[in-house]
Design a protein around this motif. Structure first.
Motif, PDB file in Angstrom:
ATOM      1  N   ALA A 117      37.967  36.396  35.015  1.00  0.00           N
ATOM      2  CA  ALA A 117      36.232  37.109  36.006  1.00  0.00           C
ATOM      3  C   ALA A 117      36.823  36.959  37.275  1.00  0.00           C
ATOM      4  CB  ALA A 117      35.417  36.382  36.179  1.00  0.00           C
ATOM      5  N   ARG A 118      38.503  36.009  38.007  1.00  0.00           N
ATOM      6  CA  ARG A 118      38.839  36.741  38.671  1.00  0.00           C
ATOM      7  C   ARG A 118      39.297  37.959  38.863  1.00  0.00           C
ATOM      8  NH1 ARG A 118      37.504  31.867  43.059  1.00  0.00           N
ATOM      9  NH2 ARG A 118      36.338  31.085  42.392  1.00  0.00           N
ATOM     10  N   LEU A 119      40.200  37.857  38.241  1.00  0.00           N
ATOM     11  CA  LEU A 119      41.354  38.659  38.106  1.00  0.00           C
ATOM     12  C   LEU A 119      40.291  40.293  37.968  1.00  0.00           C
ATOM     13  CD1 LEU A 119      44.353  39.569  37.844  1.00  0.00           C
ATOM     14  CD2 LEU A 119      44.497  38.836  34.947  1.00  0.00           C
ATOM     15  N   LEU A 120      39.228  40.488  37.109  1.00  0.00           N
ATOM     16  CA  LEU A 120      38.795  41.287  37.198  1.00  0.00           C
ATOM     17  C   LEU A 120      37.557  42.098  38.031  1.00  0.00           C
ATOM     18  CD1 LEU A 120      37.001  40.938  33.002  1.00  0.00           C
ATOM     19  CD2 LEU A 120      39.415  42.722  34.140  1.00  0.00           C
ATOM     20  N   THR A 121      37.515  40.713  38.869  1.00  0.00           N
ATOM     21  CA  THR A 121      36.969  41.102  40.013  1.00  0.00           C
ATOM     22  C   THR A 121      37.728  41.786  41.714  1.00  0.00           C
ATOM     23  OG1 THR A 121      35.284  39.083  40.009  1.00  0.00           O
ATOM     24  CG2 THR A 121      35.389  39.604  41.781  1.00  0.00           C
ATOM     25  N   ALA A 122      39.090  41.208  41.214  1.00  0.00           N
ATOM     26  CA  ALA A 122      39.885  40.971  42.353  1.00  0.00           C
ATOM     27  C   ALA A 122      40.326  43.449  41.566  1.00  0.00           C
ATOM     28  CB  ALA A 122      41.359  40.890  41.976  1.00  0.00           C
ATOM     29  N   ILE A 123      40.975  43.592  40.624  1.00  0.00           N
ATOM     30  CA  ILE A 123      40.498  45.144  40.184  1.00  0.00           C
ATOM     31  C   ILE A 123      39.607  46.071  39.990  1.00  0.00           C
ATOM     32  CG2 ILE A 123      42.717  43.925  39.101  1.00  0.00           C
ATOM     33  CD1 ILE A 123      41.276  45.056  36.696  1.00  0.00           C
TER      34      ILE A 123
END
Length: 149
Positions: A117-123
């Motif tokens: 979720a954090r990686l997807l939020t970052a993009i």
């Protein structure tokens, strides 16, 4: 029927692939056009039989994460930070554990979902929201189990 932590992580990896694929393809293609990518690095991915003759957007999550890791300095460092690079590394580990059917504790599943979720939020990928909901559901189940015991 209750979903297992292995299934939760598998679903999160599917969502991660769906969110990462367009971003990775866009970033790599932009850097290729700008001449900022060593083509030998990208070429070795094209020679992988599971990835050959497929656009990056159709690659599996393992290929996407590996491409991100191995082209970080050339492609992704200007867009993402050190924290996201650590997430890519961690997600590669979770993906390998999932692929080899190793068991996931609830803590491990929570961590894998949180990292995705954090990686997807970052993009700014919308799939982050669904993984966030999955994470909250897992936490609710863990809490209910603790209350029962």
């Amino acid at each position: 029927m209750a979903i297992t932590n292995q299934e939760r992580v598998g679903k999160a990896l599917q969502l991660l692939r769906a969110g990462l694929a367009p971003f990775v393809e866009r970033e790599v293609v932009d850097k290729i056009r700008a001449g900022a990518v060593n083509m030998d690095t990208v070429r070795k991915f094209a020679e992988d039989p599971t990835l050959a003759n497929k656009p990056i957007a159709d690659w599996d999550v393992a290929g996407l994460l590996k491409l991100m890791w191995e082209t970080w300095n050339e492609v992704f460092r200007s867009t993402l930070g050190f924290a996201e690079r650590n997430l890519v590394s961690e997600l590669r580990t979770w993906r390998n554990k999932w692929a080899h059917q190793e068991p996931f504790s609830s803590d491990d599943a929570d961590r894998a979902l949180d990292s995705a979720a954090r990686l997807l939020t970052a993009i700014s990928a919308p799939e982050a929201d669904e993984i966030g909901r999955m994470k909250l559901e897992l936490r609710r189940l863990v809490y209910e189990e603790q209350v029962r015991n």
